[in-house]
Design a protein around this motif. Structure first.
Motif, PDB file in Angstrom:
ATOM      1  N   GLN A  23       0.823  -1.206   0.000  1.00  0.00           N
ATOM      2  CA  GLN A  23       0.000   0.000   0.000  1.00  0.00           C
ATOM      3  C   GLN A  23       0.862   1.263   0.000  1.00  0.00           C
ATOM      4  OE1 GLN A  23      -3.461   0.290   2.401  1.00  0.00           O
ATOM      5  NE2 GLN A  23      -3.883  -1.906   2.299  1.00  0.00           N
ATOM      6  N   HIS A  24       1.986   1.227   0.700  1.00  0.00           N
ATOM      7  CA  HIS A  24       2.910   2.369   0.706  1.00  0.00           C
ATOM      8  C   HIS A  24       3.387   2.641  -0.725  1.00  0.00           C
ATOM      9  CE1 HIS A  24       6.754   4.484   1.423  1.00  0.00           C
ATOM     10  NE2 HIS A  24       6.158   4.944   2.506  1.00  0.00           N
ATOM     11  N   ALA A  25       3.771   1.595  -1.432  1.00  0.00           N
ATOM     12  CA  ALA A  25       4.231   1.746  -2.813  1.00  0.00           C
ATOM     13  C   ALA A  25       3.108   2.246  -3.715  1.00  0.00           C
ATOM     14  CB  ALA A  25       4.769   0.413  -3.336  1.00  0.00           C
ATOM     15  N   THR A  26       1.898   1.757  -3.502  1.00  0.00           N
ATOM     16  CA  THR A  26       0.754   2.182  -4.302  1.00  0.00           C
ATOM     17  C   THR A  26       0.460   3.660  -4.087  1.00  0.00           C
ATOM     18  OG1 THR A  26      -0.197  -0.034  -4.239  1.00  0.00           O
ATOM     19  CG2 THR A  26      -1.705   1.772  -4.767  1.00  0.00           C
ATOM     20  N   LEU A  27       0.514   4.099  -2.843  1.00  0.00           N
ATOM     21  CA  LEU A  27       0.270   5.510  -2.554  1.00  0.00           C
ATOM     22  C   LEU A  27       1.286   6.401  -3.265  1.00  0.00           C
ATOM     23  CD1 LEU A  27      -0.550   5.296   1.243  1.00  0.00           C
ATOM     24  CD2 LEU A  27      -2.139   5.899  -0.594  1.00  0.00           C
ATOM     25  N   ALA A  28       2.544   6.009  -3.243  1.00  0.00           N
ATOM     26  CA  ALA A  28       3.580   6.800  -3.904  1.00  0.00           C
ATOM     27  C   ALA A  28       3.436   6.716  -5.425  1.00  0.00           C
ATOM     28  CB  ALA A  28       4.960   6.317  -3.484  1.00  0.00           C
ATOM     29  N   GLY A  29       3.058   5.556  -5.930  1.00  0.00           N
ATOM     30  CA  GLY A  29       2.961   5.365  -7.375  1.00  0.00           C
ATOM     31  C   GLY A  29       1.753   6.018  -8.007  1.00  0.00           C
ATOM     32  N   ASP A  30       0.691   6.248  -7.238  1.00  0.00           N
ATOM     33  CA  ASP A  30      -0.537   6.826  -7.780  1.00  0.00           C
ATOM     34  C   ASP A  30      -0.602   8.342  -7.630  1.00  0.00           C
ATOM     35  OD1 ASP A  30      -1.478   4.417  -8.588  1.00  0.00           O
ATOM     36  OD2 ASP A  30      -2.831   4.109  -6.904  1.00  0.00           O
ATOM     37  N   LEU A  31       0.513   8.972  -7.348  1.00  0.00           N
ATOM     38  CA  LEU A  31       0.527  10.405  -7.118  1.00  0.00           C
ATOM     39  C   LEU A  31       0.094  11.165  -8.368  1.00  0.00           C
ATOM     40  CD1 LEU A  31       1.265  12.531  -5.022  1.00  0.00           C
ATOM     41  CD2 LEU A  31       3.532  12.569  -6.017  1.00  0.00           C
ATOM     42  N   GLU A  32      -0.914  11.965  -8.234  1.00  0.00           N
ATOM     43  CA  GLU A  32      -1.422  12.753  -9.348  1.00  0.00           C
ATOM     44  C   GLU A  32      -0.591  14.019  -9.495  1.00  0.00           C
ATOM     45  OE1 GLU A  32      -5.080  12.862 -10.632  1.00  0.00           O
ATOM     46  OE2 GLU A  32      -5.646  10.906  -9.851  1.00  0.00           O
ATOM     47  N   PHE A  33      -0.384  14.432 -10.721  1.00  0.00           N
ATOM     48  CA  PHE A  33       0.415  15.608 -11.022  1.00  0.00           C
ATOM     49  C   PHE A  33      -0.109  16.840 -10.292  1.00  0.00           C
ATOM     50  CE2 PHE A  33       1.292  19.288 -13.797  1.00  0.00           C
ATOM     51  CZ  PHE A  33       2.670  19.273 -13.724  1.00  0.00           C
ATOM     52  N   MET A  34      -1.419  17.055 -10.309  1.00  0.00           N
ATOM     53  CA  MET A  34      -1.991  18.246  -9.681  1.00  0.00           C
ATOM     54  C   MET A  34      -1.806  18.226  -8.166  1.00  0.00           C
ATOM     55  SD  MET A  34      -2.763  20.086 -12.146  1.00  0.00           S
ATOM     56  CE  MET A  34      -3.501  21.414 -11.214  1.00  0.00           C
ATOM     57  N   CYS A  35      -1.781  17.040  -7.562  1.00  0.00           N
ATOM     58  CA  CYS A  35      -1.568  16.950  -6.116  1.00  0.00           C
ATOM     59  C   CYS A  35      -0.193  17.491  -5.729  1.00  0.00           C
ATOM     60  CB  CYS A  35      -1.694  15.509  -5.635  1.00  0.00           C
ATOM     61  SG  CYS A  35      -3.364  14.849  -5.763  1.00  0.00           S
ATOM     62  N   VAL A  36       0.788  17.285  -6.593  1.00  0.00           N
ATOM     63  CA  VAL A  36       2.136  17.785  -6.318  1.00  0.00           C
ATOM     64  C   VAL A  36       2.099  19.303  -6.207  1.00  0.00           C
ATOM     65  CG1 VAL A  36       4.488  18.002  -7.219  1.00  0.00           C
ATOM     66  CG2 VAL A  36       3.276  15.819  -7.401  1.00  0.00           C
ATOM     67  N   GLY A  37       1.458  19.952  -7.162  1.00  0.00           N
ATOM     68  CA  GLY A  37       1.368  21.407  -7.139  1.00  0.00           C
ATOM     69  C   GLY A  37       0.619  21.923  -5.927  1.00  0.00           C
ATOM     70  N   GLU A  38      -0.479  21.251  -5.584  1.00  0.00           N
ATOM     71  CA  GLU A  38      -1.261  21.678  -4.423  1.00  0.00           C
ATOM     72  C   GLU A  38      -0.437  21.575  -3.145  1.00  0.00           C
ATOM     73  OE1 GLU A  38      -4.707  19.189  -4.607  1.00  0.00           O
ATOM     74  OE2 GLU A  38      -5.498  20.203  -6.381  1.00  0.00           O
ATOM     75  N   ARG A  39       0.359  20.521  -3.026  1.00  0.00           N
ATOM     76  CA  ARG A  39       1.188  20.352  -1.831  1.00  0.00           C
ATOM     77  C   ARG A  39       2.366  21.322  -1.827  1.00  0.00           C
ATOM     78  NH1 ARG A  39       0.273  14.451  -2.846  1.00  0.00           N
ATOM     79  NH2 ARG A  39      -1.431  13.912  -1.460  1.00  0.00           N
TER      80      ARG A  39
END
Length: 148
Positions: A23-39
């Motif tokens: 699940q840790h790997a899945t969370l990191a692998g499913d990162l959406e591009f827009m989420c990066v900007g929001e964070r």
């Protein structure tokens, strides 16, 4: 760490760790591009972190900060690419936490003309004295250096 499943607990500690790593790997692998900007918007840019005078990515890169949204987007793409290209250390991270170990900031690395040949990271118990931590890293480094 292996234990035996029972009727009341039909899974092992290893099963729990494996699922947590997945699940840790899945969370990191499913990162959406827009989420990066929001964070990034409220995230402090490390080299500007001087307590109360630190700057967020938005303060540093958007027009009010002297930059542009294009510059912000470029940084966002680069961060997203770094995250997507990161090594999957999920199992290692989960096992460190489960064993009560914490990573040390020190690491050993051997460099070649084309980049790192290897890199060693260390994790120890929180109660390990600083002198022993230092001795561990220096001792491993000294042993490796004998072979170069």
């Amino acid at each position: 760490m292996t234990d035996t499943p029972t009727h009341d607990r039909p899974y092992t500690d290893d099963d729990l760790r494996a699922e947590a790593a997945r699940q840790h790997a899945t969370l990191a692998g499913d990162l959406e591009f827009m989420c990066v900007g929001e964070r990034m918007e409220d995230g402090v840019v490390e080299h500007t972190d001087h307590g109360e005078t630190s700057l967020t990515w938005q303060q540093l890169l958007v027009p009010e900060g002297g930059g542009s949204w294009e510059t912000f987007g470029e940084a966002q793409r680069k961060i997203h690419d770094l995250i997507k290209g990161a090594a999957d250390v999920s199992e290692w991270a989960v096992n460190l936490g489960a064993d009560g170990l914490e990573p040390l900031p020190e690491q050993l690395s051997a460099q070649t003309n084309t980049g790192p040949w290897f890199r060693l990271h260390f994790a120890v118990r929180p109660d390990m004295p600083d002198e022993m931590r230092r001795a561990l890293v220096e001792g491993v480094g000294a042993e490796i250096a004998k072979h170069f």
